[in-house]
Design a protein around this motif. Structure first.
Motif, PDB file in Angstrom:
ATOM      1  N   GLY A 110      49.925  40.015  12.797  1.00 31.95           N
ATOM      2  CA  GLY A 110      49.879  38.559  12.707  1.00 31.95           C
ATOM      3  C   GLY A 110      50.756  37.874  13.747  1.00 31.95           C
ATOM      4  O   GLY A 110      51.441  38.505  14.555  1.00 31.95           O
ATOM      5  N   GLY A 111      50.731  36.536  13.749  1.00 32.39           N
ATOM      6  CA  GLY A 111      51.576  35.746  14.630  1.00 32.39           C
ATOM      7  C   GLY A 111      51.313  36.045  16.085  1.00 32.39           C
ATOM      8  O   GLY A 111      50.182  35.992  16.557  1.00 32.39           O
ATOM      9  N   ASP A 112      52.398  36.393  16.799  1.00 27.68           N
ATOM     10  CA  ASP A 112      52.257  36.688  18.225  1.00 27.68           C
ATOM     11  C   ASP A 112      52.060  38.178  18.460  1.00 27.68           C
ATOM     12  O   ASP A 112      52.269  38.672  19.574  1.00 27.68           O
ATOM     13  N   GLY A 113      51.623  38.879  17.432  1.00 24.61           N
ATOM     14  CA  GLY A 113      51.487  40.327  17.529  1.00 24.61           C
ATOM     15  C   GLY A 113      50.507  40.780  18.587  1.00 24.61           C
ATOM     16  O   GLY A 113      50.777  41.727  19.335  1.00 24.61           O
TER      17      GLY A 113
ATOM     18  N   MET B  52      43.316  38.491   9.471  1.00 27.68           N
ATOM     19  CA  MET B  52      42.823  37.944  10.729  1.00 27.68           C
ATOM     20  C   MET B  52      41.711  38.799  11.342  1.00 27.68           C
ATOM     21  O   MET B  52      41.016  38.345  12.251  1.00 27.68           O
ATOM     22  N   PHE B  53      41.534  40.020  10.830  1.00 22.84           N
ATOM     23  CA  PHE B  53      40.533  40.925  11.380  1.00 22.84           C
ATOM     24  C   PHE B  53      39.472  41.370  10.369  1.00 22.84           C
ATOM     25  O   PHE B  53      38.311  41.583  10.732  1.00 22.84           O
ATOM     26  N   HIS B  54      39.856  41.543   9.123  1.00 22.34           N
ATOM     27  CA  HIS B  54      39.068  42.320   8.172  1.00 22.34           C
ATOM     28  C   HIS B  54      37.728  41.679   7.834  1.00 22.34           C
ATOM     29  O   HIS B  54      37.638  40.465   7.622  1.00 22.34           O
ATOM     30  N   HIS B  55      36.690  42.519   7.809  1.00 22.71           N
ATOM     31  CA  HIS B  55      35.384  42.128   7.277  1.00 22.71           C
ATOM     32  C   HIS B  55      35.024  43.179   6.235  1.00 22.71           C
ATOM     33  O   HIS B  55      34.718  44.324   6.562  1.00 22.71           O
TER      34      HIS B  55
END
Length: 234
Positions: free
Chosen positions: A67-70, A203-206
């Motif tokens: 997350g964030g600026d990762g 932020m990624f998972h489907h």
């Protein structure tokens, strides 16, 4: 338990039986995160001996939060990585796992994102070649297609049809390259999946793409890198 000697750190997971076919699992761009460790455990639970080399080990073995600026931090880290050295470390991991006393049967490679491309590159150059290759949305694949004729390993490739990093037209280019001249290559494109759809981070998972792809992966591995029942092992 970790009694494999490599030039980078590595995690070794054994199945409940203590023996089985081997899988070298290659990390995402974020490093060997809890997600990668959980997938390693999932594979061990299926009966595989799993080796996870820490390909950022020569850079201090960092792990970046998703997350964030990762993502920008992870991209910058990837710029520091010596790709060819990492490939050599991956090849060494495959060779070491083949020699491990807990491995009975073949050895495959499996990777996510950065690791999907790494698994493909390792399959192209390792000798003997891995016995199976599973690549999830290999981010480096567009730059590695010149190696496709050298990847003789049976392979399974997963992509999402909504991948902002690997657009569908690029996926079709990859599909043509990896299937040309090869009989045992399967390409799956999952509806709604963006890049890194298997990663559980929100932020990624489907969920549907992840579940379907993992079910297909386990079935494909059962066929191409089968785990024998304990009673049938020598």
């Amino acid at each position: 338990m970790n009694d494999i000697s490599l030039d980078v750190p590595a995690d070794l997971l054994l199945p409940e039986s203590g023996t089985g076919p081997g899988i070298v699992l290659f990390q995402e761009i974020f490093g060997v995160t809890d997600y990668i460790r959980s997938r390693a455990q999932d594979l061990a639970d299926l009966g595989y001996v799993v080796l996870v080399p820490h390909l950022y080990g020569r850079l201090g073995d960092p792990v970046v939060e998703e997350g964030g600026d990762g993502l920008p931090r992870a991209m910058a880290l990837l710029e520091e990585l010596d790709w060819q050295q990492a490939v050599e470390d991956g090849v060494a991991a495959v060779a070491a796992l083949r020699e491990h006393p807990s491995v009975e049967g073949g050895v495959g490679v499996l990777g996510f994102c950065f690791g999907g491309g790494m698994a493909f590159n390792v399959a192209a150059v390792a000798r003997p070649a891995p016995d199976a290759l599973v690549s999830y949305y290999g981010s480096a694949l567009p730059n590695l297609l010149g190696l496709a004729p050298d990847v003789t390993t049976p392979s399974l490739h997963h992509f999402g049809d909504s991948d902002a990093y690997l657009p569908l037209a690029t996926v079709r280019d990859i599909e043509r390259a990896v299937t040309e001249g090869h009989d045992d290559v399967t390409v799956r494109v999952h509806p709604g999946g963006d890049h890194a759809f298997d990663n559980p981070s929100p932020m990624f998972h489907h969920a549907e793409a992840s579940a379907t792809a993992w079910e297909e992966t386990t079935r494909w591995l059962e066929s191409h890198l089968p785990v024998e029942a304990p009673a049938t092992r020598r």
